[in-house]
Design a protein around this motif. Structure first.
Motif, PDB file in Angstrom:
ATOM      1  N   ALA A   7       7.835 -10.962  -7.212  1.00 50.19           N
ATOM      2  CA  ALA A   7       7.505 -12.063  -8.258  1.00 50.19           C
ATOM      3  C   ALA A   7       8.584 -12.796  -8.578  1.00 50.19           C
ATOM      4  CB  ALA A   7       7.026 -10.851  -9.452  1.00 50.19           C
ATOM      5  N   GLU A   8       9.789 -12.236  -8.626  1.00 49.87           N
ATOM      6  CA  GLU A   8      10.914 -13.203  -8.970  1.00 49.87           C
ATOM      7  C   GLU A   8      11.024 -14.111  -7.938  1.00 49.87           C
ATOM      8  OE1 GLU A   8      14.593 -10.700  -9.102  1.00 49.87           O
ATOM      9  OE2 GLU A   8      13.512  -9.333 -10.722  1.00 49.87           O
ATOM     10  N   LEU A   9      10.926 -13.984  -6.716  1.00 56.27           N
ATOM     11  CA  LEU A   9      10.878 -14.808  -5.635  1.00 56.27           C
ATOM     12  C   LEU A   9       9.770 -15.938  -5.821  1.00 56.27           C
ATOM     13  CD1 LEU A   9      11.124 -12.839  -2.250  1.00 56.27           C
ATOM     14  CD2 LEU A   9      12.917 -14.570  -3.257  1.00 56.27           C
ATOM     15  N   MET A  10       8.879 -15.650  -6.176  1.00 55.40           N
ATOM     16  CA  MET A  10       7.661 -16.586  -6.645  1.00 55.40           C
ATOM     17  C   MET A  10       8.105 -17.479  -7.688  1.00 55.40           C
ATOM     18  SD  MET A  10       4.378 -13.976  -6.271  1.00 55.40           S
ATOM     19  CE  MET A  10       3.208 -15.024  -7.081  1.00 55.40           C
ATOM     20  N   GLU A  11       8.476 -16.865  -8.735  1.00 57.42           N
ATOM     21  CA  GLU A  11       9.089 -17.621  -9.845  1.00 57.42           C
ATOM     22  C   GLU A  11      10.135 -18.611  -9.615  1.00 57.42           C
ATOM     23  OE1 GLU A  11      10.838 -16.747 -14.191  1.00 57.42           O
ATOM     24  OE2 GLU A  11       8.858 -15.523 -13.667  1.00 57.42           O
ATOM     25  N   SER A  12      11.446 -18.068  -9.058  1.00 55.40           N
ATOM     26  CA  SER A  12      12.557 -18.884  -8.947  1.00 55.40           C
ATOM     27  C   SER A  12      12.444 -19.789  -7.472  1.00 55.40           C
ATOM     28  CB  SER A  12      13.540 -17.918  -8.704  1.00 55.40           C
ATOM     29  OG  SER A  12      13.524 -17.212  -7.308  1.00 55.40           O
ATOM     30  N   HIS A  13      11.350 -19.656  -6.645  1.00 53.81           N
ATOM     31  CA  HIS A  13      11.430 -20.681  -5.594  1.00 53.81           C
ATOM     32  C   HIS A  13       9.998 -21.368  -5.544  1.00 53.81           C
ATOM     33  CE1 HIS A  13      15.358 -19.707  -3.817  1.00 53.81           C
ATOM     34  NE2 HIS A  13      14.986 -18.453  -4.363  1.00 53.81           N
TER      35      HIS A  13
ATOM     36  N   ASP B 102     -11.259   3.316 -12.042  1.00 51.23           N
ATOM     37  CA  ASP B 102     -10.377   3.933 -11.211  1.00 51.23           C
ATOM     38  C   ASP B 102      -9.923   3.121 -10.181  1.00 51.23           C
ATOM     39  OD1 ASP B 102      -9.617   5.904 -13.485  1.00 51.23           O
ATOM     40  OD2 ASP B 102     -10.692   7.430 -12.209  1.00 51.23           O
ATOM     41  N   ILE B 103     -11.284   3.079  -9.501  1.00 52.76           N
ATOM     42  CA  ILE B 103     -10.974   2.126  -7.991  1.00 52.76           C
ATOM     43  C   ILE B 103     -10.619   0.692  -8.294  1.00 52.76           C
ATOM     44  CG2 ILE B 103     -12.438   1.282  -6.224  1.00 52.76           C
ATOM     45  CD1 ILE B 103     -14.180   3.809  -6.361  1.00 52.76           C
ATOM     46  N   GLU B 104     -11.063   0.009  -9.350  1.00 48.38           N
ATOM     47  CA  GLU B 104     -10.901  -1.093  -9.567  1.00 48.38           C
ATOM     48  C   GLU B 104      -9.332  -1.303 -10.041  1.00 48.38           C
ATOM     49  OE1 GLU B 104     -13.170  -3.015 -12.742  1.00 48.38           O
ATOM     50  OE2 GLU B 104     -15.054  -2.545 -11.794  1.00 48.38           O
ATOM     51  N   LYS B 105      -8.718  -0.498 -10.839  1.00 50.07           N
ATOM     52  CA  LYS B 105      -7.300  -0.595 -11.102  1.00 50.07           C
ATOM     53  C   LYS B 105      -6.719  -0.335  -9.989  1.00 50.07           C
ATOM     54  CE  LYS B 105      -3.858   1.377 -14.145  1.00 50.07           C
ATOM     55  NZ  LYS B 105      -3.380   2.228 -15.020  1.00 50.07           N
ATOM     56  N   GLU B 106      -6.914   0.682  -9.171  1.00 46.22           N
ATOM     57  CA  GLU B 106      -6.303   1.062  -7.767  1.00 46.22           C
ATOM     58  C   GLU B 106      -5.951  -0.307  -6.951  1.00 46.22           C
ATOM     59  OE1 GLU B 106      -6.595   3.731  -3.928  1.00 46.22           O
ATOM     60  OE2 GLU B 106      -6.807   4.595  -5.844  1.00 46.22           O
ATOM     61  N   ILE B 107      -7.075  -1.011  -6.741  1.00 44.94           N
ATOM     62  CA  ILE B 107      -7.301  -2.340  -6.259  1.00 44.94           C
ATOM     63  C   ILE B 107      -6.332  -3.548  -6.834  1.00 44.94           C
ATOM     64  CG2 ILE B 107      -8.767  -4.121  -5.400  1.00 44.94           C
ATOM     65  CD1 ILE B 107     -10.976  -2.248  -5.030  1.00 44.94           C
ATOM     66  N   GLU B 108      -6.267  -3.520  -7.986  1.00 47.52           N
ATOM     67  CA  GLU B 108      -5.631  -4.393  -8.777  1.00 47.52           C
ATOM     68  C   GLU B 108      -3.963  -4.110  -8.647  1.00 47.52           C
ATOM     69  OE1 GLU B 108      -6.595  -4.634 -12.887  1.00 47.52           O
ATOM     70  OE2 GLU B 108      -8.651  -5.361 -12.503  1.00 47.52           O
ATOM     71  N   ASP B 109      -3.742  -2.639  -8.427  1.00 47.79           N
ATOM     72  CA  ASP B 109      -2.328  -2.282  -8.345  1.00 47.79           C
ATOM     73  C   ASP B 109      -1.789  -2.751  -6.981  1.00 47.79           C
ATOM     74  OD1 ASP B 109      -2.185  -1.378 -10.962  1.00 47.79           O
ATOM     75  OD2 ASP B 109      -2.455   0.748 -10.256  1.00 47.79           O
ATOM     76  N   ASP B 110      -2.732  -2.604  -5.980  1.00 49.87           N
ATOM     77  CA  ASP B 110      -2.334  -2.896  -4.560  1.00 49.87           C
ATOM     78  C   ASP B 110      -2.117  -4.466  -4.454  1.00 49.87           C
ATOM     79  OD1 ASP B 110      -2.620  -0.516  -3.832  1.00 49.87           O
ATOM     80  OD2 ASP B 110      -4.559  -0.610  -3.101  1.00 49.87           O
ATOM     81  N   ASP B 111      -2.808  -5.305  -5.201  1.00 51.19           N
ATOM     82  CA  ASP B 111      -2.825  -6.757  -5.292  1.00 51.19           C
ATOM     83  C   ASP B 111      -1.625  -7.444  -6.149  1.00 51.19           C
ATOM     84  OD1 ASP B 111      -4.953  -6.935  -3.555  1.00 51.19           O
ATOM     85  OD2 ASP B 111      -6.358  -7.582  -5.125  1.00 51.19           O
ATOM     86  N   ALA B 112      -0.980  -6.587  -6.776  1.00 48.17           N
ATOM     87  CA  ALA B 112      -0.043  -6.974  -7.719  1.00 48.17           C
ATOM     88  C   ALA B 112       1.305  -6.960  -6.845  1.00 48.17           C
ATOM     89  CB  ALA B 112       0.231  -6.002  -8.818  1.00 48.17           C
ATOM     90  N   PRO B 113       1.936  -8.372  -7.263  1.00 47.77           N
ATOM     91  CA  PRO B 113       3.219  -8.210  -6.117  1.00 47.77           C
ATOM     92  C   PRO B 113       4.394  -7.397  -6.761  1.00 47.77           C
ATOM     93  CG  PRO B 113       3.056 -10.253  -7.937  1.00 47.77           C
ATOM     94  CD  PRO B 113       1.756  -9.399  -8.061  1.00 47.77           C
ATOM     95  N   THR B 114       5.451  -6.907  -5.933  1.00 52.27           N
ATOM     96  CA  THR B 114       6.386  -6.116  -6.486  1.00 52.27           C
ATOM     97  C   THR B 114       7.295  -7.051  -7.359  1.00 52.27           C
ATOM     98  OG1 THR B 114       7.786  -6.986  -4.610  1.00 52.27           O
ATOM     99  CG2 THR B 114       6.451  -4.751  -4.299  1.00 52.27           C
ATOM    100  N   GLU B 115       8.325  -6.310  -7.956  1.00 52.14           N
ATOM    101  CA  GLU B 115       9.081  -7.092  -9.017  1.00 52.14           C
ATOM    102  C   GLU B 115       9.837  -8.094  -8.112  1.00 52.14           C
ATOM    103  OE1 GLU B 115      12.795  -6.129 -11.960  1.00 52.14           O
ATOM    104  OE2 GLU B 115      11.163  -4.489 -11.503  1.00 52.14           O
ATOM    105  N   GLU B 116      10.524  -7.860  -6.797  1.00 49.90           N
ATOM    106  CA  GLU B 116      11.151  -8.651  -6.072  1.00 49.90           C
ATOM    107  C   GLU B 116      10.463  -9.885  -5.661  1.00 49.90           C
ATOM    108  OE1 GLU B 116      10.972  -5.466  -5.182  1.00 49.90           O
ATOM    109  OE2 GLU B 116      12.788  -4.833  -5.906  1.00 49.90           O
TER     110      GLU B 116
END
Length: 57
Positions: free
Chosen positions: A20-26, A4-18
Motif C-alpha cells: 500500500a505504501e509503494l502504491m501511494e508513494s510511487h 465469513d467467506i466474503e470477508k476472507e476473500i476481501e482480506d486476501d485481496d487487500a494489499p499489505t502495508e508495504e
C-alpha cells in the motif's frame, strides 16, 4: 456463513502495508507494487531502485 467467506476473500485481496505504501508513494497499481516488493526482497534493493528495475523488466 457467507459473510465469513466474503470477508476472507476481501482480506486476501487487500494489499499489505508495504505494498500500500509503494502504491501511494510511487503511483503504482496493486500488481505493480507487489512486483516491486518481490524485487526488493529478492535483490535487496531499496524501493526507488526496485521501481526503476521493475520498469525495465
Amino acid at each position: 456463513m457467507s459473510d465469513d467467506i466474503e470477508k476472507e476473500i476481501e482480506d486476501d485481496d487487500a494489499p499489505t502495508e508495504e505494498v500500500a505504501e509503494l502504491m501511494e508513494s510511487h503511483d503504482l497499481d496493486k500488481e505493480e507494487a507487489e512486483h516491486v516488493q518481490e524485487i526488493m526482497e529478492e535483490y535487496g534493493l531499496d524501493e526507488d531502485d526496485a521501481v526503476e528495475l521493475s520498469d525495465e523488466l
